[in-house]
Design an enzyme around this catalytic site. Structure first.
Site, PDB file in Angstrom:
ATOM      1  N   PRO A  94       0.817  -1.222   0.000  1.00 42.29           N
ATOM      2  CA  PRO A  94       0.000   0.000   0.000  1.00 42.29           C
ATOM      3  C   PRO A  94       0.852   1.274   0.000  1.00 42.29           C
ATOM      4  O   PRO A  94       0.331   2.358  -0.250  1.00 42.29           O
ATOM      5  CB  PRO A  94      -0.832  -0.111   1.285  1.00 42.29           C
ATOM      6  CG  PRO A  94      -0.393  -1.324   1.993  1.00 42.29           C
ATOM      7  CD  PRO A  94       0.524  -2.098   1.135  1.00 42.29           C
ATOM      8  N   GLU A 121       1.239  -6.577   7.464  1.00 44.94           N
ATOM      9  CA  GLU A 121       1.979  -6.198   8.667  1.00 44.94           C
ATOM     10  C   GLU A 121       3.324  -5.588   8.323  1.00 44.94           C
ATOM     11  O   GLU A 121       3.827  -4.734   9.035  1.00 44.94           O
ATOM     12  CB  GLU A 121       2.224  -7.393   9.591  1.00 44.94           C
ATOM     13  CG  GLU A 121       0.978  -8.030  10.153  1.00 44.94           C
ATOM     14  CD  GLU A 121       0.476  -9.199   9.315  1.00 44.94           C
ATOM     15  OE1 GLU A 121       0.814  -9.273   8.113  1.00 44.94           O
ATOM     16  OE2 GLU A 121      -0.260 -10.043   9.867  1.00 44.94           O
ATOM     17  N   ARG A 159      -3.237  -8.309 -20.687  1.00 48.79           N
ATOM     18  CA  ARG A 159      -4.165  -7.997 -21.780  1.00 48.79           C
ATOM     19  C   ARG A 159      -3.619  -6.941 -22.735  1.00 48.79           C
ATOM     20  O   ARG A 159      -4.144  -6.753 -23.831  1.00 48.79           O
ATOM     21  CB  ARG A 159      -5.549  -7.626 -21.259  1.00 48.79           C
ATOM     22  CG  ARG A 159      -5.591  -6.420 -20.371  1.00 48.79           C
ATOM     23  CD  ARG A 159      -6.943  -6.301 -19.693  1.00 48.79           C
ATOM     24  NE  ARG A 159      -8.037  -6.121 -20.646  1.00 48.79           N
ATOM     25  CZ  ARG A 159      -8.201  -5.038 -21.388  1.00 48.79           C
ATOM     26  NH1 ARG A 159      -7.352  -4.039 -21.297  1.00 48.79           N
ATOM     27  NH2 ARG A 159      -9.200  -4.939 -22.226  1.00 48.79           N
ATOM     28  N   ASP A 174     -10.160   1.039 -24.735  1.00 51.40           N
ATOM     29  CA  ASP A 174     -10.472   0.876 -23.318  1.00 51.40           C
ATOM     30  C   ASP A 174     -10.653   2.185 -22.589  1.00 51.40           C
ATOM     31  O   ASP A 174      -9.992   3.164 -22.879  1.00 51.40           O
ATOM     32  CB  ASP A 174      -9.324   0.158 -22.596  1.00 51.40           C
ATOM     33  CG  ASP A 174      -9.314  -1.313 -22.867  1.00 51.40           C
ATOM     34  OD1 ASP A 174     -10.333  -1.815 -23.342  1.00 51.40           O
ATOM     35  OD2 ASP A 174      -8.280  -1.927 -22.595  1.00 51.40           O
TER      36      ASP A 174
HETATM   37 CL1  6GU Z   1      -0.231  -3.772  -3.291  1.00 49.21          CL
HETATM   38  N1  6GU Z   1      -0.990  -4.462  -0.873  1.00 49.21           N
HETATM   39  C1  6GU Z   1      -1.775  -4.356   0.209  1.00 49.21           C
HETATM   40  N2  6GU Z   1      -1.534  -5.142   1.246  1.00 49.21           N
HETATM   41  N3  6GU Z   1      -2.780  -3.505   0.288  1.00 49.21           N
HETATM   42  C2  6GU Z   1      -2.995  -2.738  -0.779  1.00 49.21           C
HETATM   43  C3  6GU Z   1      -2.220  -2.794  -1.921  1.00 49.21           C
HETATM   44  C4  6GU Z   1      -1.200  -3.677  -1.945  1.00 49.21           C
HETATM   45  N4  6GU Z   1      -2.675  -1.885  -2.799  1.00 49.21           N
HETATM   46  C5  6GU Z   1      -3.708  -1.312  -2.209  1.00 49.21           C
HETATM   47  N5  6GU Z   1      -3.902  -1.798  -0.982  1.00 49.21           N
END
Ligand code: 6GU
Length: 248
Positions: A94, A121, A159, A174
């Site tokens: 994230p 974590e 794709r 797209d």
């Molecule tokens: Cl790549 N990993 C995690 N754990 N949560 C996320 C993410 C990735 N992308 C958005 N939320």
């Protein structure tokens, strides 16, 4: 393209890659996906992949050794020449840069990708600093792990590979490729429960149809995702169209 995915949950990847377009791409050798279990790269009796965080705090942190060793094995096996061919090693987290159609296009240009699925974590910081060449997030929310994110990235990238979609044109149109959302689509019946397909689409006038679709794409983007229009490369006629829609 060869994609190597490192994960603690290999079985999660069974479903998505054995369906439709993707399976066909694999069968036609346009893409090869190898799933590696990070746990297979441990050396202790308990196959330990995580440990307590230095400094304390809740949650376990993924240990660096098995991840480094798994990536090194992949590098050795793919035989890319160091410093000649580039091998992106992407940590799904994230905290990464936000995934987008543009990033998908960028990734589609490589012959190989390595994706490391983190757990929420945490992953030992040395993986980020000394192993990963890139970090990607698929949106501003937290998933339990990088696995679903890796599937999203792989789906969007595959794709785009030449020959994967039936007609080369379909990826061109797209949503997001042009920086705009896609125009409305209709198929038969011509009238369903009293709702008719727009007249122009039945006209056979290809110039008119193209014009209508383009206007609809702009209108839809303006209504739903106006911030995308700021980044789309609109010409002056298109900008005029936006201004006239805004006045409605
Ligand atoms: Cl790549 N990993 C995690 N754990 N949560 C996320 C993410 C990735 N992308 C958005 N939320």
């Amino acid at each position: 393209m060869q994609i190597d995915i490192l994960t603690l949950f290999p079985q999660l990847f069974q479903g998505p890659f054995s369906e439709g377009i993707f399976q066909r791409a694999v069968d036609r050798k346009l893409v090869q996906v190898n799933i590696h279990n990070i746990r297979d790269y441990t050396h202790d009796r308990h196959h330990t992949v995580d440990d307590y965080a230095y400094g304390g705090g809740a949650g376990m942190v993924l240990k660096p050794e098995p991840i480094f060793e798994a990536v090194e094995k992949v590098k050795k096996d793919t035989g890319l020449r160091e410093g000649v061919e580039e091998l992106p090693v992407i940590l799904l987290t994230p905290q990464g840069r936000l995934f987008s159609q543009e990033v998908a296009q960028e990734l589609a240009s490589y012959s190989n990708l390595v994706l490391i699925c983190g757990r929420y974590e945490g992953v030992d910081e040395r993986v980020r600093q000394h192993l990963a060449t890139d970090e990607i997030s698929i949106g501003d929310y937290v998933l339990g792990g990088g696995e679903l994110a890796a599937m999203v990235v792989v789906d969007a990238v595959v794709r785009l590979l030449p020959g994967v979609l039936g007609s080369e044109a379909s990826a061109q149109d797209d949503s997001h490729t042009m920086g705009l959302l896609e125009y409305p689509q209709y198929t038969r019946p011509e009238v369903y429960r009293g709702w008719a397909v727009p007249e122009v689409l039945r006209s056979g006038n290809h110039a008119q149809i193209a014009k209508w679709r383009h206007e609809q794409a702009i209108l839809r983007t303006l209504k739903r995702r106006p911030e995308l229009l700021d980044r789309a490369n609109l010409d002056s006629a298109e900008k005029q169209l936006v201004d006239s829609f805004k006045k409605l």
